[in-house]
Design a protein around this motif. Sequence first.
Motif, PDB file in Angstrom:
ATOM      1  N   MET A 151       0.820  -1.211   0.000  1.00 43.47           N
ATOM      2  CA  MET A 151       0.000   0.000   0.000  1.00 43.47           C
ATOM      3  C   MET A 151       0.853   1.260   0.000  1.00 43.47           C
ATOM      4  O   MET A 151       0.604   2.201  -0.754  1.00 43.47           O
ATOM      5  N   VAL A 152       1.879   1.279   0.855  1.00 41.78           N
ATOM      6  CA  VAL A 152       2.697   2.495   0.976  1.00 41.78           C
ATOM      7  C   VAL A 152       3.822   2.538  -0.045  1.00 41.78           C
ATOM      8  O   VAL A 152       4.466   3.574  -0.214  1.00 41.78           O
ATOM      9  N   GLY A 153       4.056   1.418  -0.743  1.00 39.82           N
ATOM     10  CA  GLY A 153       5.058   1.413  -1.798  1.00 39.82           C
ATOM     11  C   GLY A 153       6.466   1.124  -1.336  1.00 39.82           C
ATOM     12  O   GLY A 153       7.432   1.539  -1.980  1.00 39.82           O
ATOM     13  N   PHE A 154       6.620   0.371  -0.240  1.00 39.64           N
ATOM     14  CA  PHE A 154       7.949   0.032   0.264  1.00 39.64           C
ATOM     15  C   PHE A 154       8.526  -1.154  -0.504  1.00 39.64           C
ATOM     16  O   PHE A 154       7.805  -2.045  -0.949  1.00 39.64           O
ATOM     17  N   ASP A 155       9.846  -1.179  -0.609  1.00 44.58           N
ATOM     18  CA  ASP A 155      10.551  -2.281  -1.234  1.00 44.58           C
ATOM     19  C   ASP A 155      10.407  -3.552  -0.388  1.00 44.58           C
ATOM     20  O   ASP A 155      10.327  -3.493   0.836  1.00 44.58           O
ATOM     21  N   LYS A 156      10.417  -4.715  -1.049  1.00 39.72           N
ATOM     22  CA  LYS A 156      10.300  -5.997  -0.346  1.00 39.72           C
ATOM     23  C   LYS A 156      11.392  -6.206   0.697  1.00 39.72           C
ATOM     24  O   LYS A 156      11.179  -6.921   1.681  1.00 39.72           O
ATOM     25  N   LYS A 157      12.536  -5.586   0.501  1.00 41.77           N
ATOM     26  CA  LYS A 157      13.653  -5.820   1.420  1.00 41.77           C
ATOM     27  C   LYS A 157      13.358  -5.354   2.837  1.00 41.77           C
ATOM     28  O   LYS A 157      14.039  -5.770   3.785  1.00 41.77           O
ATOM     29  N   ARG A 159      10.429  -5.805   4.441  1.00 37.59           N
ATOM     30  CA  ARG A 159       9.277  -6.487   5.039  1.00 37.59           C
ATOM     31  C   ARG A 159       9.640  -7.272   6.296  1.00 37.59           C
ATOM     32  O   ARG A 159       8.887  -7.268   7.278  1.00 37.59           O
ATOM     33  N   LYS A 160      10.773  -7.958   6.285  1.00 42.62           N
ATOM     34  CA  LYS A 160      11.165  -8.714   7.474  1.00 42.62           C
ATOM     35  C   LYS A 160      11.379  -7.786   8.656  1.00 42.62           C
ATOM     36  O   LYS A 160      10.949  -8.066   9.784  1.00 42.62           O
ATOM     37  N   MET A 161      12.044  -6.655   8.409  1.00 40.71           N
ATOM     38  CA  MET A 161      12.256  -5.681   9.477  1.00 40.71           C
ATOM     39  C   MET A 161      10.929  -5.151  10.008  1.00 40.71           C
ATOM     40  O   MET A 161      10.731  -5.036  11.218  1.00 40.71           O
ATOM     41  N   LEU A 162       9.996  -4.867   9.110  1.00 41.54           N
ATOM     42  CA  LEU A 162       8.697  -4.340   9.526  1.00 41.54           C
ATOM     43  C   LEU A 162       7.934  -5.358  10.363  1.00 41.54           C
ATOM     44  O   LEU A 162       7.292  -5.005  11.355  1.00 41.54           O
ATOM     45  N   ARG A 163       8.006  -6.636   9.988  1.00 42.90           N
ATOM     46  CA  ARG A 163       7.332  -7.677  10.779  1.00 42.90           C
ATOM     47  C   ARG A 163       7.926  -7.756  12.177  1.00 42.90           C
ATOM     48  O   ARG A 163       7.208  -7.845  13.174  1.00 42.90           O
ATOM     49  N   ASN A 164       9.245  -7.745  12.252  1.00 42.53           N
ATOM     50  CA  ASN A 164       9.908  -7.845  13.555  1.00 42.53           C
ATOM     51  C   ASN A 164       9.576  -6.646  14.442  1.00 42.53           C
ATOM     52  O   ASN A 164       9.289  -6.792  15.632  1.00 42.53           O
ATOM     53  N   GLU A 185      14.847   1.960  14.767  1.00 43.73           N
ATOM     54  CA  GLU A 185      15.066   1.080  13.623  1.00 43.73           C
ATOM     55  C   GLU A 185      14.149   1.417  12.462  1.00 43.73           C
ATOM     56  O   GLU A 185      14.539   1.363  11.294  1.00 43.73           O
ATOM     57  N   LEU A 186      12.935   1.801  12.784  1.00 47.48           N
ATOM     58  CA  LEU A 186      11.922   2.038  11.753  1.00 47.48           C
ATOM     59  C   LEU A 186      12.043   3.406  11.094  1.00 47.48           C
ATOM     60  O   LEU A 186      11.928   3.528   9.863  1.00 47.48           O
ATOM     61  N   PHE A 187      12.274   4.436  11.883  1.00 48.88           N
ATOM     62  CA  PHE A 187      12.130   5.795  11.372  1.00 48.88           C
ATOM     63  C   PHE A 187      13.157   6.212  10.313  1.00 48.88           C
ATOM     64  O   PHE A 187      12.800   6.954   9.394  1.00 48.88           O
ATOM     65  N   PRO A 188      14.404   5.781  10.385  1.00 47.40           N
ATOM     66  CA  PRO A 188      15.315   6.160   9.287  1.00 47.40           C
ATOM     67  C   PRO A 188      14.819   5.681   7.925  1.00 47.40           C
ATOM     68  O   PRO A 188      14.953   6.394   6.925  1.00 47.40           O
ATOM     69  N   VAL A 189      14.241   4.478   7.883  1.00 47.48           N
ATOM     70  CA  VAL A 189      13.695   3.956   6.631  1.00 47.48           C
ATOM     71  C   VAL A 189      12.505   4.799   6.186  1.00 47.48           C
ATOM     72  O   VAL A 189      12.392   5.188   5.013  1.00 47.48           O
ATOM     73  N   LEU A 190      11.630   5.114   7.126  1.00 49.43           N
ATOM     74  CA  LEU A 190      10.449   5.899   6.793  1.00 49.43           C
ATOM     75  C   LEU A 190      10.819   7.294   6.318  1.00 49.43           C
ATOM     76  O   LEU A 190      10.256   7.798   5.329  1.00 49.43           O
ATOM     77  N   ILE A 191      11.754   7.920   6.982  1.00 49.60           N
ATOM     78  CA  ILE A 191      12.191   9.269   6.580  1.00 49.60           C
ATOM     79  C   ILE A 191      12.786   9.249   5.179  1.00 49.60           C
ATOM     80  O   ILE A 191      12.490  10.118   4.341  1.00 49.60           O
ATOM     81  N   GLU A 192      13.608   8.238   4.908  1.00 47.03           N
ATOM     82  CA  GLU A 192      14.221   8.124   3.575  1.00 47.03           C
ATOM     83  C   GLU A 192      13.161   7.937   2.494  1.00 47.03           C
ATOM     84  O   GLU A 192      13.206   8.581   1.430  1.00 47.03           O
ATOM     85  N   GLU A 193      12.181   7.061   2.765  1.00 44.70           N
ATOM     86  CA  GLU A 193      11.122   6.807   1.793  1.00 44.70           C
ATOM     87  C   GLU A 193      10.255   8.052   1.581  1.00 44.70           C
ATOM     88  O   GLU A 193       9.870   8.369   0.457  1.00 44.70           O
ATOM     89  N   ALA A 194       9.944   8.757   2.661  1.00 43.81           N
ATOM     90  CA  ALA A 194       9.120   9.962   2.545  1.00 43.81           C
ATOM     91  C   ALA A 194       9.830  11.045   1.747  1.00 43.81           C
ATOM     92  O   ALA A 194       9.232  11.700   0.882  1.00 43.81           O
ATOM     93  N   ASN A 195      11.095  11.228   2.025  1.00 44.74           N
ATOM     94  CA  ASN A 195      11.863  12.234   1.280  1.00 44.74           C
ATOM     95  C   ASN A 195      11.924  11.887  -0.205  1.00 44.74           C
ATOM     96  O   ASN A 195      11.875  12.777  -1.072  1.00 44.74           O
ATOM     97  N   ASP A 221       5.451  16.282   8.906  1.00 44.72           N
ATOM     98  CA  ASP A 221       6.294  15.082   8.873  1.00 44.72           C
ATOM     99  C   ASP A 221       6.046  14.225  10.107  1.00 44.72           C
ATOM    100  O   ASP A 221       5.950  12.991  10.016  1.00 44.72           O
ATOM    101  N   ALA A 222       5.926  14.862  11.274  1.00 37.33           N
ATOM    102  CA  ALA A 222       5.698  14.106  12.509  1.00 37.33           C
ATOM    103  C   ALA A 222       4.381  13.349  12.450  1.00 37.33           C
ATOM    104  O   ALA A 222       4.293  12.185  12.875  1.00 37.33           O
ATOM    105  N   GLN A 223       3.336  13.965  11.919  1.00 35.10           N
ATOM    106  CA  GLN A 223       2.037  13.300  11.802  1.00 35.10           C
ATOM    107  C   GLN A 223       2.107  12.146  10.803  1.00 35.10           C
ATOM    108  O   GLN A 223       1.511  11.088  11.019  1.00 35.10           O
ATOM    109  N   LEU A 224       2.835  12.348   9.720  1.00 36.23           N
ATOM    110  CA  LEU A 224       2.998  11.299   8.722  1.00 36.23           C
ATOM    111  C   LEU A 224       3.685  10.080   9.321  1.00 36.23           C
ATOM    112  O   LEU A 224       3.235   8.946   9.154  1.00 36.23           O
ATOM    113  N   TYR A 225       4.786  10.316  10.026  1.00 35.96           N
ATOM    114  CA  TYR A 225       5.522   9.207  10.633  1.00 35.96           C
ATOM    115  C   TYR A 225       4.672   8.513  11.690  1.00 35.96           C
ATOM    116  O   TYR A 225       4.688   7.288  11.812  1.00 35.96           O
ATOM    117  N   ALA A 226       3.923   9.295  12.454  1.00 35.48           N
ATOM    118  CA  ALA A 226       3.075   8.727  13.503  1.00 35.48           C
ATOM    119  C   ALA A 226       1.985   7.841  12.900  1.00 35.48           C
ATOM    120  O   ALA A 226       1.676   6.766  13.425  1.00 35.48           O
TER     121      ALA A 226
END
Length: 398
Positions: A151-157, A159-164, A185-195, A221-226
């Motif tokens: 849905m959000v368009g993240f790369d398959k790589k 997914r394991k991190m997101l599940r954990n 662990e999560l937010f650096p990926v989210l920030i990179e994807e959002a940018n 940005d804070a609301q988006l990440y939340a």
Amino acid sequence: MKTFDFNPFDPDLLKNPYPIYEKLRSNNRVYYNELRGFWVVSRYEDVKSILKNTEDFSSAEGVHLILDTNGCVDKSNHKSPIPLLIQLDPPQHTRMRTLVQKAFTPSRIVELEPTIRNLVNEYIDGFISKGECDIVEDFASPIPVDVISIMVGFDKKYRKMLRNVSRELVQTSSQPGGYRPYLAELFPVLIEEANSRKKNPRDDLLTELIHTEIDGERLTDAQLYAFFFLLLVAGSETTTNLLSTSLLTLNHYPDIRNHLVKHTEDIPNAVEEFLRFESPAQGLVRTTTKDINFAGVDIPKGEKVLLLYGAANRDSENILRSDSIKLDRSSREHLAFGYGVHFCLGANLARLEAKIALEELLSRIPNYTIVNSEPSWLESGIVRGLKNLNITFTPEPR
């Protein structure tokens, strides 16, 4: 007023909390644990009434029951450092929900059906020839996270991190600050994807959330990440736990399982019953904003009140034969997704995921048998779900 020491974190409650819930409903409209310092409301109409009353019962100081090292309620403000939708009261909640609700429009959910069905069958293909699997680890856990990733368009790589991260966040939800290592662990990926989406918009939900504007207002940005954080945890764990407990319930009700194998048109009704019968969220907390009298009981300002959905959904005063599964119930008025302004945005997505998963599982492995003599339950006071559920079945070629 205290009649016994109800502790939702008691390991002895995990296997079957419902006799204790019945005791709570029968003895007290409002229960107070003097030893631990929190209140419980467990009857259906009372829980529903408080969920409608956001003025006197606030979400803003946290919605999880947190106990300190002495087992007493921690009454400090556990508001998240990011603006989580479930921890906002109107009017702030209303503004943010208006901005994010596009994520779950009926048309968007319907469009996901072929994607979800393909995912479900891919995971079944991965174990059907083996004749055995852990249905939590191999099926119920990855599917909802994969759906969110798509849905959000993240790369398959990722997914394991997101599940954990999702599972660990649930396990630590009752610990002060327990979420912080996983945010790191999560937010650096989210920030990179959002940018990336800000520079190069794509046809995905993350891009839409970034660029959605209502009355000149956009998500910060804070609301988006939340929102993504909440989407990941609530959106995945609800479905994971719904699926695992549904299969366990069907094992206890073989006549209903056999009926659903032959009459798949009744699976949507079954999903509603499974949500009611083993609610994935057993309850959430509100904090009183002033001294208030509820049901003839005086509750001081600043007190933590646990709204026990799992008990309310088995209230025999409102639900006929509440301790059994009935596929012909005409009402969906259970509280598994909450009620009022905080009704779960992703309810219809969870329903669709569960419907498709059960349709395909009961078609392809209708004869599954549960191996666990004693299923292992998640050790989280408000989440009802299984750590694992090992099953065997007649192996089939992929």
